[in-house]
Write an enzyme that holds these catalytic residues in place. Structure first.
Site, mmCIF file in Angstrom:
data_model
loop_
_atom_site.group_PDB
_atom_site.id
_atom_site.type_symbol
_atom_site.label_atom_id
_atom_site.label_comp_id
_atom_site.label_asym_id
_atom_site.label_seq_id
_atom_site.Cartn_x
_atom_site.Cartn_y
_atom_site.Cartn_z
ATOM 1 N N CYS A 284 0.810 -1.220 0.000
ATOM 2 C CA CYS A 284 0.000 0.000 0.000
ATOM 3 C C CYS A 284 0.838 1.264 0.000
ATOM 4 O O CYS A 284 0.517 2.244 -0.696
ATOM 5 C CB CYS A 284 -0.977 0.002 1.174
ATOM 6 N N HIS B 253 -1.889 1.211 7.018
ATOM 7 C CA HIS B 253 -2.356 1.303 5.635
ATOM 8 C C HIS B 253 -2.368 2.768 5.215
ATOM 9 O O HIS B 253 -2.763 3.650 5.984
ATOM 10 C CB HIS B 253 -3.763 0.712 5.504
ATOM 11 N N ASP C 106 -7.886 4.078 -3.817
ATOM 12 C CA ASP C 106 -7.011 3.114 -3.159
ATOM 13 C C ASP C 106 -6.629 2.013 -4.133
ATOM 14 O O ASP C 106 -7.440 1.150 -4.455
ATOM 15 C CB ASP C 106 -7.687 2.522 -1.929
#
Length: 275
Positions: free
Chosen positions: A67, A105, A120
């Site tokens: 991420c 994250h 995302d």
């Protein structure tokens, strides 16, 4: 940020303006082209959050990333196009772990003149395209997803039934130092799931693919199929064929991957195949 090289990497063609059409097109192209993978952590090489290192890895060497890298790259590209991007310290499994999860994250909010979108490309089985920042249910490929308000400015994105299949975020929590600290911890600590497990995921137009340990899974509108990887050679070929990753050194992880599967599931590779 060399946008031309980034656009070539993700296969984006056309004019790029700070509008919804471009946001959707760039986000989708990135999600389809760049896989989620944590091999540098598995190799004992903690990934960097610097944009120079991320571009060299994901764009120049055409690797994937986790991420902090995928969303870090996407955010920098959107910045360069002219979007207003907020980088948030989100928390995967905050539903079960509490605030200790915050920062594990990186997720993004993009403000298009008052209309805000969640973006995302780094949650593995998260979003293909940006979604409006509002509560409700929606489809992402074959998955049923939702966003729910939690109070205090927090919202939860959910894709699945388990706590690890959700992350919480707040537009008021964008702590870069916390993201840096959690990134370093997750890359090095023996308790980190990224240290313990090799994970690869990617989107295709018609399906989501994942490889966790020895288990390759394909989710599509017509159902779910899976198989166990046979050996190190099969593992490397699956990475090349399904995830566009040419990583010969990944074969050196094979014994660890098999051992980890036995630890997790309590069965041998042969028993797992028969089961």
């Amino acid at each position: 940020m060399d946008l031309s090289a980034y656009f070539e990497r993700i296969g984006f063609v056309g004019p790029a303006h700070a509008d919804l059409a471009t946001l959707r097109a760039v986000h989708r192209a990135h999600a389809l082209a760049v896989p989620f993978e944590n091999f540098d952590v598995q190799f004992g090489r903690p990934p960097s959050r610097s944009i120079g290192a991320i571009v060299e890895k994901l764009v120049t060497r055409r690797r994937g990333g986790w991420c902090y890298e995928n969303n870090g790259l996407l955010a920098s590209a959107l910045d360069a196009i002219g979007f207003r991007v907020r980088r948030l310290a989100a928390g995967v499994a905050r539903a079960s772990m509490g605030d200790g999860a915050v920062g594990n994250h990186l997720t993004l909010l993009v403000d298009l003149g008052g209309e805000v979108f969640l973006c995302d490309a780094g949650f593995g089985n998260g979003l293909i395209e940006p979604v409006p920042l509002q509560d409700g249910r929606f489809k992402v490929g074959p998955f049923d997803c939702r966003i729910d308000s939690l109070g205090g400015g927090w919202r939860r994105f959910t894709n699945g039934d388990g706590p690890s299949e959700s992350f919480d975020f707040s537009p008021y929590v964008s702590d870069d130092a916390l993201l840096e600290e959690r990134c370093a911890f997750l890359a090095r600590d023996p308790s980190s799931p990224f240290v313990q497990n090799a994970v690869v995921q990617r989107w295709r137009e018609d399906a989501h693919l994942s490889l966790r340990g020895r288990r390759f899974v394909r989710h599509a509108a017509d159902g779910v199929s899976s198989r166990l990887i046979d050996d190190a050679a099969d593992y490397g070929e699956t990475l090349r064929r399904e995830f566009a990753l040419d990583l010969p050194e990944a074969g050196g992880l094979w014994d660890r991957i098999v051992t980890r599967d036995v630890q997790r599931f309590g069965v041998s590779a042969a028993d797992s195949e028969r089961g």
